[in-house]
Design an enzyme around this catalytic site. Structure first.
Site, mmCIF file in Angstrom:
data_model
loop_
_atom_site.group_PDB
_atom_site.id
_atom_site.type_symbol
_atom_site.label_atom_id
_atom_site.label_comp_id
_atom_site.label_asym_id
_atom_site.label_seq_id
_atom_site.Cartn_x
_atom_site.Cartn_y
_atom_site.Cartn_z
ATOM 1 C CG LEU A 141 21.610 81.847 36.730
ATOM 2 C CD1 LEU A 141 21.076 82.987 36.098
ATOM 3 C CD2 LEU A 141 22.996 81.265 36.571
ATOM 4 C CG ASP A 142 24.500 80.836 43.589
ATOM 5 O OD1 ASP A 142 23.799 79.877 43.620
ATOM 6 O OD2 ASP A 142 25.913 81.146 43.501
ATOM 7 C CE LYS A 143 18.749 88.146 47.658
ATOM 8 N NZ LYS A 143 18.608 88.340 49.000
ATOM 9 N NE ARG A 240 29.525 82.499 45.141
ATOM 10 C CZ ARG A 240 28.393 82.369 46.057
ATOM 11 N NH1 ARG A 240 27.239 82.021 45.721
ATOM 12 N NH2 ARG A 240 28.595 83.093 47.242
#
Length: 326
Positions: A141-143, A240
């Site tokens: 998962l992105d930060k 995104r």
């Protein structure tokens, strides 16, 4: 030691001595820390630009005055140490671990984040996981994305989970707040690849890797929509990129959404909440998979984090106030 990737950015100007030389030869001369074979690979993968135009042919002949830019990723070995970092563990047995990742927590160590990551926490919580590649992390998962992640505690479990990801068996569902009001749900079927000029970003590209995102409306607001999304594929930044592609970028996403968009006539409280939300409004809400040892179909859910709840409450209240004034 664990393998990670770092982004590098190199820039130099070719000189007359490089006239009529191959691009890969010139790169090896300009940047001697990297091999010619590495440079050739980066050129072929679209990581090299001359005067801001991407060139993918290693034998391209140089004029000798071009500005050369390289933006690429390299595999590095990062010494990872166990750290006692609290993990929100949703489920654990001898084969797998499911966590609910908070925002601002990096998954893998890198040059800018050598410690304080999910991997460091896993090494402390399950010391024997150091025998599993990437400490058992099979998807990221992105930060600043919150929510559910599964981790394999054994090599056999990792092999099984990676297979489920590749075969699109594992189910991952997200919730997000997107900008603008959606009429209805739908599907985005658009290939994703590296951005043609911003090499650290992704974009919808004609010859990118296949990517499919399903979405449905949970609640409509005056200038936003709360949506549920399901991935068929797992490309970097997929949700995104896809939502921005259909003109519904995620609220709070400066990378793909641009500047914050404030609803006309919104209250001070609503404006303050929108401006104060400094991450993409994205949460991995549900994870389903076949257990790698028992083959049981299992599902976990994680409620929206408090910052997203407050954000949605703010745009909901904004919508009510404008409905009442009409």
């Amino acid at each position: 030691m664990t393998e990670s990737t770092d982004t590098i950015v190199l820039e130099a100007t070719a000189s007359p001595v490089h006239f009529n030389q191959r691009l890969d030869q010139v790169l090896a001369d300009l940047f001697p820390d990297y091999s010619r074979s590495k440079m050739k690979t980066w050129i072929q993968n679209g990581h090299v630009a001359l005067n801001d135009d991407v060139v993918t042919v290693p034998r391209h002949k140089m004029r000798g005055d071009e500005v050369v830019k390289v933006q690429a990723t390299i595999d590095v070995q990062v010494a990872s140490q166990p750290q006692n970092i609290d993990l929100d563990i949703v489920y654990e047995d001898k084969d797998i671990l499911v966590i609910n990742k908070p925002a601002d927590l990096v998954v893998h160590p890198g040059a800018g984040n050598s410690s304080g990551t999910v991997l460091n926490a896993l090494l402390a919580h399950v010391p024997e996981i150091d025998k599993v590649p990437r400490a058992g992390i099979v998807h990221r998962l992105d930060k600043d994305t919150t929510g559910l992640m599964v981790v394999a505690k054994t090599l056999q479990a990792q092999t099984h989970l990676v297979s489920q990801l590749q075969d699109r068996v594992m189910s991952r569902e997200y919730e997000a707040l997107v900008i603008n009001t959606m009429v209805a749900g739908g599907v985005v079927d658009a290939p994703i690849g590296r951005h043609p000029t911003k090499r650290t970003l992704m974009a919808v590209r004609e010859f990118g890797k296949p990517a499919v995102t399903h979405y449905r409306v949970i609640e409509k607001f005056r200038a936003h929509t709360h949506v549920r999304l399901k991935l068929e594929s797992g490309r970097t930044h997929q949700i995104r990129v896809h939502m921005a592609h259909i003109k519904h970028p995620l609220a709070g996403d400066p990378t793909y959404g641009g500047r914050p968009r404030l609803p006309k006539g919104a209250s001070e409280d609503c404006v303050a909440t929108l401006r104060g939300f400094r991450r993409q409004a994205l949460h991995a809400a549900q994870l389903s998979l076949y257990h790698p040892r028992t083959d049981e179909w299992m599902t976990w859910q994680a409620p929206l984090p408090t910052d997203m709840v407050s954000l949605i409450d703010a745009v909901r209240q904004d919508t009510r106030e404008h409905q009442d004034s009409e």
